[in-house]
Design a protein around this motif. Structure first.
Motif, PDB file in Angstrom:
ATOM      1  N   LYS A  52       0.830  -1.212   0.000  1.00  0.00           N
ATOM      2  CA  LYS A  52       0.000   0.000   0.000  1.00  0.00           C
ATOM      3  C   LYS A  52       0.859   1.253   0.000  1.00  0.00           C
ATOM      4  CE  LYS A  52      -4.116  -1.976   2.118  1.00  0.00           C
ATOM      5  NZ  LYS A  52      -4.975  -2.034   3.301  1.00  0.00           N
ATOM      6  N   ASP A  53       1.949   1.235   0.764  1.00  0.00           N
ATOM      7  CA  ASP A  53       2.855   2.382   0.802  1.00  0.00           C
ATOM      8  C   ASP A  53       3.479   2.621  -0.567  1.00  0.00           C
ATOM      9  OD1 ASP A  53       4.438   4.462   2.170  1.00  0.00           O
ATOM     10  OD2 ASP A  53       6.129   3.085   1.825  1.00  0.00           O
ATOM     11  N   ALA A  54       3.943   1.547  -1.203  1.00  0.00           N
ATOM     12  CA  ALA A  54       4.553   1.685  -2.528  1.00  0.00           C
ATOM     13  C   ALA A  54       3.540   2.212  -3.540  1.00  0.00           C
ATOM     14  CB  ALA A  54       5.118   0.341  -2.985  1.00  0.00           C
ATOM     15  N   LEU A  55       2.329   1.673  -3.510  1.00  0.00           N
ATOM     16  CA  LEU A  55       1.311   2.123  -4.452  1.00  0.00           C
ATOM     17  C   LEU A  55       0.913   3.575  -4.225  1.00  0.00           C
ATOM     18  CD1 LEU A  55      -1.012  -1.019  -4.647  1.00  0.00           C
ATOM     19  CD2 LEU A  55       0.507  -0.137  -6.431  1.00  0.00           C
ATOM     20  N   SER A  56       0.932   4.012  -2.978  1.00  0.00           N
ATOM     21  CA  SER A  56       0.548   5.398  -2.697  1.00  0.00           C
ATOM     22  C   SER A  56       1.573   6.388  -3.241  1.00  0.00           C
ATOM     23  CB  SER A  56       0.360   5.608  -1.191  1.00  0.00           C
ATOM     24  OG  SER A  56       1.606   5.605  -0.520  1.00  0.00           O
ATOM     25  N   ARG A  57       2.805   5.927  -3.446  1.00  0.00           N
ATOM     26  CA  ARG A  57       3.848   6.816  -3.960  1.00  0.00           C
ATOM     27  C   ARG A  57       3.893   6.850  -5.478  1.00  0.00           C
ATOM     28  NH1 ARG A  57       8.654   4.469  -2.080  1.00  0.00           N
ATOM     29  NH2 ARG A  57       7.585   2.842  -0.974  1.00  0.00           N
ATOM     30  N   LEU A  58       3.182   5.945  -6.129  1.00  0.00           N
ATOM     31  CA  LEU A  58       3.186   5.908  -7.592  1.00  0.00           C
ATOM     32  C   LEU A  58       2.141   6.836  -8.171  1.00  0.00           C
ATOM     33  CD1 LEU A  58       3.621   2.073  -8.178  1.00  0.00           C
ATOM     34  CD2 LEU A  58       5.347   3.855  -8.379  1.00  0.00           C
ATOM     35  N   ASP A  59       2.561   7.645  -9.126  1.00  0.00           N
ATOM     36  CA  ASP A  59       1.624   8.561  -9.771  1.00  0.00           C
ATOM     37  C   ASP A  59       1.575   8.351 -11.285  1.00  0.00           C
ATOM     38  OD1 ASP A  59       3.993   9.618 -10.715  1.00  0.00           O
ATOM     39  OD2 ASP A  59       3.826  11.516  -9.645  1.00  0.00           O
ATOM     40  N   GLY A  60       2.160   7.250 -11.743  1.00  0.00           N
ATOM     41  CA  GLY A  60       2.156   6.954 -13.176  1.00  0.00           C
ATOM     42  C   GLY A  60       3.376   7.478 -13.911  1.00  0.00           C
ATOM     43  N   SER A  61       4.232   8.236 -13.240  1.00  0.00           N
ATOM     44  CA  SER A  61       5.407   8.785 -13.910  1.00  0.00           C
ATOM     45  C   SER A  61       6.603   7.841 -13.802  1.00  0.00           C
ATOM     46  CB  SER A  61       5.777  10.142 -13.300  1.00  0.00           C
ATOM     47  OG  SER A  61       6.245   9.957 -11.968  1.00  0.00           O
ATOM     48  N   LYS A  62       7.537   7.995 -14.743  1.00  0.00           N
ATOM     49  CA  LYS A  62       8.778   7.220 -14.677  1.00  0.00           C
ATOM     50  C   LYS A  62       9.525   7.528 -13.391  1.00  0.00           C
ATOM     51  CE  LYS A  62      10.112   6.732 -19.497  1.00  0.00           C
ATOM     52  NZ  LYS A  62      11.106   7.138 -20.484  1.00  0.00           N
ATOM     53  N   SER A  63       9.547   8.787 -13.022  1.00  0.00           N
ATOM     54  CA  SER A  63      10.257   9.219 -11.822  1.00  0.00           C
ATOM     55  C   SER A  63       9.722   8.517 -10.578  1.00  0.00           C
ATOM     56  CB  SER A  63      10.141  10.741 -11.665  1.00  0.00           C
ATOM     57  OG  SER A  63      10.774  11.169 -10.489  1.00  0.00           O
ATOM     58  N   ALA A  65       8.101   5.651 -10.437  1.00  0.00           N
ATOM     59  CA  ALA A  65       8.406   4.225 -10.521  1.00  0.00           C
ATOM     60  C   ALA A  65       9.858   3.953 -10.147  1.00  0.00           C
ATOM     61  CB  ALA A  65       8.110   3.693 -11.918  1.00  0.00           C
ATOM     62  N   VAL A  66      10.780   4.737 -10.687  1.00  0.00           N
ATOM     63  CA  VAL A  66      12.204   4.552 -10.376  1.00  0.00           C
ATOM     64  C   VAL A  66      12.464   4.860  -8.908  1.00  0.00           C
ATOM     65  CG1 VAL A  66      14.545   5.391 -10.866  1.00  0.00           C
ATOM     66  CG2 VAL A  66      12.961   4.947 -12.750  1.00  0.00           C
ATOM     67  N   SER A  67      11.825   5.875  -8.386  1.00  0.00           N
ATOM     68  CA  SER A  67      11.974   6.214  -6.973  1.00  0.00           C
ATOM     69  C   SER A  67      11.505   5.070  -6.079  1.00  0.00           C
ATOM     70  CB  SER A  67      11.193   7.494  -6.662  1.00  0.00           C
ATOM     71  OG  SER A  67      11.336   7.846  -5.309  1.00  0.00           O
ATOM     72  N   ALA A  68      10.378   4.471  -6.424  1.00  0.00           N
ATOM     73  CA  ALA A  68       9.843   3.357  -5.630  1.00  0.00           C
ATOM     74  C   ALA A  68      10.775   2.151  -5.685  1.00  0.00           C
ATOM     75  CB  ALA A  68       8.452   2.977  -6.118  1.00  0.00           C
ATOM     76  N   LEU A  69      11.375   1.911  -6.842  1.00  0.00           N
ATOM     77  CA  LEU A  69      12.257   0.750  -7.003  1.00  0.00           C
ATOM     78  C   LEU A  69      13.633   0.952  -6.382  1.00  0.00           C
ATOM     79  CD1 LEU A  69      11.396  -0.251 -10.664  1.00  0.00           C
ATOM     80  CD2 LEU A  69      10.820  -1.501  -8.593  1.00  0.00           C
ATOM     81  N   THR A  70      14.131   2.189  -6.397  1.00  0.00           N
ATOM     82  CA  THR A  70      15.502   2.438  -5.949  1.00  0.00           C
ATOM     83  C   THR A  70      15.597   3.034  -4.553  1.00  0.00           C
ATOM     84  OG1 THR A  70      15.549   4.678  -6.879  1.00  0.00           O
ATOM     85  CG2 THR A  70      16.273   2.859  -8.321  1.00  0.00           C
ATOM     86  N   GLY A  71      14.531   3.695  -4.118  1.00  0.00           N
ATOM     87  CA  GLY A  71      14.588   4.385  -2.833  1.00  0.00           C
ATOM     88  C   GLY A  71      15.131   5.801  -2.946  1.00  0.00           C
ATOM     89  N   PHE A  72      15.511   6.212  -4.167  1.00  0.00           N
ATOM     90  CA  PHE A  72      15.988   7.583  -4.376  1.00  0.00           C
ATOM     91  C   PHE A  72      14.795   8.534  -4.376  1.00  0.00           C
ATOM     92  CE2 PHE A  72      19.803   6.087  -7.137  1.00  0.00           C
ATOM     93  CZ  PHE A  72      20.480   5.706  -6.008  1.00  0.00           C
ATOM     94  N   SER A  73      14.970   9.684  -3.766  1.00  0.00           N
ATOM     95  CA  SER A  73      13.907  10.692  -3.803  1.00  0.00           C
ATOM     96  C   SER A  73      13.885  11.325  -5.191  1.00  0.00           C
ATOM     97  CB  SER A  73      14.170  11.767  -2.752  1.00  0.00           C
ATOM     98  OG  SER A  73      15.300  12.535  -3.126  1.00  0.00           O
ATOM     99  N   SER A  74      12.805  12.054  -5.494  1.00  0.00           N
ATOM    100  CA  SER A  74      12.741  12.727  -6.796  1.00  0.00           C
ATOM    101  C   SER A  74      13.855  13.762  -6.921  1.00  0.00           C
ATOM    102  CB  SER A  74      11.376  13.368  -7.018  1.00  0.00           C
ATOM    103  OG  SER A  74      11.090  14.304  -6.003  1.00  0.00           O
ATOM    104  N   ALA A  75      14.240  14.379  -5.802  1.00  0.00           N
ATOM    105  CA  ALA A  75      15.367  15.330  -5.830  1.00  0.00           C
ATOM    106  C   ALA A  75      16.668  14.603  -6.168  1.00  0.00           C
ATOM    107  CB  ALA A  75      15.485  16.048  -4.490  1.00  0.00           C
ATOM    108  N   ASP A  76      16.868  13.416  -5.579  1.00  0.00           N
ATOM    109  CA  ASP A  76      18.062  12.617  -5.894  1.00  0.00           C
ATOM    110  C   ASP A  76      18.096  12.271  -7.380  1.00  0.00           C
ATOM    111  OD1 ASP A  76      18.881  12.563  -3.214  1.00  0.00           O
ATOM    112  OD2 ASP A  76      17.894  10.643  -2.826  1.00  0.00           O
TER     113      ASP A  76
END
Length: 85
Positions: A52-63, A65-76
């Motif tokens: 649920k936490d992972a899905l709540s962070r997904l907004d359909g963008s590549k950024s 998805a990559v953030s959810a998979l890597t743990g990097f913030s969008s700023a990173d």
């Protein structure tokens, strides 16, 4: 028939599985299968929270998805070059 996929465990865990299989008269794959299923059953609530936490962070963008998979913030990710829009 289900597909078979190898898994890797350390030598100590392999020895435990081997001994359990021997003394229970079961194949090693049975012991591993039962152990994994029991573990997942016992931690299902934690797994659901993580999903649920992972899905709540997904907004359909590549950024996202990559953030959810890597743990990097969008700023990173932006610091690393970001994504073309």
């Amino acid at each position: 028939m289900a597909a078979v996929a190898p898994i890797k465990v350390d030598a100590e865990t392999d020895e435990l599985v081997t001994q359990a299989a021997h003394f229970l008269g079961r194949p090693k794959k049975y012991i591993v299968d039962a152990a994994v299923r029991e573990y997942i059953d016992n931690h299902r609530a934690e797994i659901q929270i993580g999903v649920k936490d992972a899905l709540s962070r997904l907004d359909g963008s590549k950024s996202a998805a990559v953030s959810a998979l890597t743990g990097f913030s969008s700023a990173d990710l932006d610091d690393l070059g970001g994504f073309s829009r």
